[in-house]
Design a protein around this motif. Structure first.
Motif, PDB file in Angstrom:
ATOM      1  N   THR A  92     -51.160 -23.346 -14.907  1.00 49.15           N
ATOM      2  CA  THR A  92     -50.888 -23.117 -16.327  1.00 49.15           C
ATOM      3  C   THR A  92     -51.217 -21.693 -16.758  1.00 49.15           C
ATOM      4  N   ALA A  93     -51.700 -20.883 -15.844  1.00 51.13           N
ATOM      5  CA  ALA A  93     -52.055 -19.509 -16.197  1.00 51.13           C
ATOM      6  C   ALA A  93     -50.806 -18.644 -16.308  1.00 51.13           C
ATOM      7  N   ARG A  94     -50.913 -17.619 -17.125  1.00 52.10           N
ATOM      8  CA  ARG A  94     -49.813 -16.648 -17.216  1.00 52.10           C
ATOM      9  C   ARG A  94     -49.993 -15.657 -16.064  1.00 52.10           C
ATOM     10  N   PHE A  95     -49.610 -16.119 -14.887  1.00 56.35           N
ATOM     11  CA  PHE A  95     -49.849 -15.420 -13.632  1.00 56.35           C
ATOM     12  C   PHE A  95     -48.557 -15.451 -12.828  1.00 56.35           C
ATOM     13  N   HIS A  96     -48.031 -14.264 -12.489  1.00 58.92           N
ATOM     14  CA  HIS A  96     -46.762 -14.182 -11.753  1.00 58.92           C
ATOM     15  C   HIS A  96     -47.070 -14.327 -10.261  1.00 58.92           C
ATOM     16  N   ALA A  97     -47.190 -15.575  -9.820  1.00 57.87           N
ATOM     17  CA  ALA A  97     -47.612 -15.857  -8.447  1.00 57.87           C
ATOM     18  C   ALA A  97     -46.634 -15.284  -7.427  1.00 57.87           C
ATOM     19  N   ARG A  98     -45.340 -15.354  -7.714  1.00 59.99           N
ATOM     20  CA  ARG A  98     -44.348 -14.858  -6.745  1.00 59.99           C
ATOM     21  C   ARG A  98     -44.520 -13.353  -6.523  1.00 59.99           C
ATOM     22  N   TYR A  99     -44.664 -12.595  -7.582  1.00 57.17           N
ATOM     23  CA  TYR A  99     -44.833 -11.144  -7.446  1.00 57.17           C
ATOM     24  C   TYR A  99     -46.144 -10.826  -6.738  1.00 57.17           C
ATOM     25  N   TRP A 100     -47.200 -11.539  -7.092  1.00 54.12           N
ATOM     26  CA  TRP A 100     -48.487 -11.304  -6.456  1.00 54.12           C
ATOM     27  C   TRP A 100     -48.408 -11.580  -4.953  1.00 54.12           C
ATOM     28  N   GLU A 101     -47.763 -12.670  -4.579  1.00 54.03           N
ATOM     29  CA  GLU A 101     -47.623 -12.993  -3.165  1.00 54.03           C
ATOM     30  C   GLU A 101     -46.864 -11.902  -2.422  1.00 54.03           C
TER      31      GLU A 101
END
Length: 356
Positions: free
Chosen positions: A49-58
């Motif tokens: 639920t966080a406003r976290f761009h997991a794809r970009y971070w990965e």
């Protein structure tokens, strides 16, 4: 002063820009807003639920970006604070919600404290880090704390390192809806650091914020100028009207001021060999003043030139306004920076009187 960079730094910044433009799209940011954005502030505290761009971070981790900016002793490329600033600028250009700045800072602090294994884990992206700036209040607000595996906390007696699961985090709602929370719990024992390490980290954080602001307002100006060239009123593009053109021209000068002052601050930090003196402090305060002052002006220029759509959530312009205001607040405002610069001048004189 020559702010040119080597090929490795330029290629890394170009890589981060390319990945950001491909992955951090308006559609992907709308999806994140639906998780934790306007109207969804009551979301949970987990990573989903966080406003976290997991794809970009990965992708950043896979490309070795955090590792390249880590200390050389654990495999970093030795790109310095200038390299960090140029990469943070690219994150600002796409308003990418990823925890790169705390990863860089935590890796350097953990390595300085002798915790090499954990520093490596953070640099390689196996753990997400959050960095609390001081422990002078009972529940500090810490960026990225809700999803952090490790929370690094600096204090007068050294460095505290705590597992994210060992503390309580209450989600907060910053103006840009970024991932942040109030942290309570035992900070644990402190590890002593070399003299100047915490002071250098505090200045590094400020350069990171200024560099991010540089990217935010640079991209906001580009988007606003493009809009002004296509939006017509009275049979002509609004960008041809003198009042609009003048504001855009002033914005271009402001972006240059932030660019030059931020690079100067990064250069001075790299030149001080970990022992920042008056010159480094003055350069950082100057960069912060411009990031706050110019950021404020350009955020409002972007909204005013866009008109009503500037604050419409269906358009991307509002995200740049919120990001610029959030950076301004995190920096402490222009007046705070002038006070800091005044303190340097009063105690040490003009640090650039004999500079090249």
């Amino acid at each position: 002063m020559d702010f040119s960079v080597d090929d490795t730094t330029a290629e890394l910044a170009a890589l981060v820009r390319d990945m950001g433009e491909r992955l951090v799209t308006d559609d992907s940011l709308r999806e994140l807003d639906a998780r934790f954005g306007p109207g969804t502030e009551s979301g949970g505290t987990d990573r989903d639920t966080a406003r976290f761009h997991a794809r970009y971070w990965e992708e950043l981790v896979r490309a070795g970006v955090p590792a390249a900016l880590a200390p050389e002793s654990i495999g970093g490329a030795g790109l310095g604070v200038i390299g960090e600033a140029l990469v943070l600028r690219e994150l600002g250009r796409v308003v990418a919600p990823v925890p790169l700045s705390p990863a860089i800072r935590a890796a350097h602090l953990l390595e300085a404290a002798g915790q090499t294994d954990r520093a490596t884990a953070v640099a390689e992206g196996r753990e997400i880090a959050a960095v609390a700036d001081g422990w002078s209040v009972s529940a500090p607000e810490v960026d990225w704390a809700p999803i952090a595996d490790v929370i690094v906390r600096s204090s007068a007696d050294g460095l505290h390192v705590t597992d994210g699961a060992a503390v309580t985090v209450e989600r907060t709602v910053p103006v840009d809806y970024s991932c942040s929370g109030l942290v309570t719990g035992d900070p644990g024992d402190a590890t002593a650091l070399a003299a100047g390490a915490l002071e250098f980290d505090a200045l590094r954080r400020r350069v990171h914020l200024a560099a991010h602001q540089w990217g935010v307002i640079e991209a906001a100006l580009e988007r606003t100028a493009a809009y002004a060239s296509t939006r017509h009123q009275f049979g002509r593009p609004i960008g041809t009207f003198q009042a609009v053109a003048a504001r855009l021209a002033d914005g271009s000068i402001d972006v240059d001021a932030v660019r030059l002052s931020t690079l100067r601050a990064a250069y001075e930090l790299d030149a001080c060999s970990g022992d920042p003196g008056p010159t480094a402090h003055a350069a950082v305060a100057s960069a912060h003043f411009w990031a706050c002052d110019a950021g404020h002006r350009l955020a409002h220029t972007a909204v005013h030139v866009h008109g009503g759509v500037g604050l419409d959530r269906s358009e991307p312009a509002h995200r740049y306004f919120l990001a610029a205001k959030a950076d301004e607040f995190r920096l402490g405002g222009a007046t705070r920076q002038l006070l800091d610069l005044g303190d340097v001048l009063a105690t040490a004189g003009d640090p650039w009187e004999y500079s090249a």
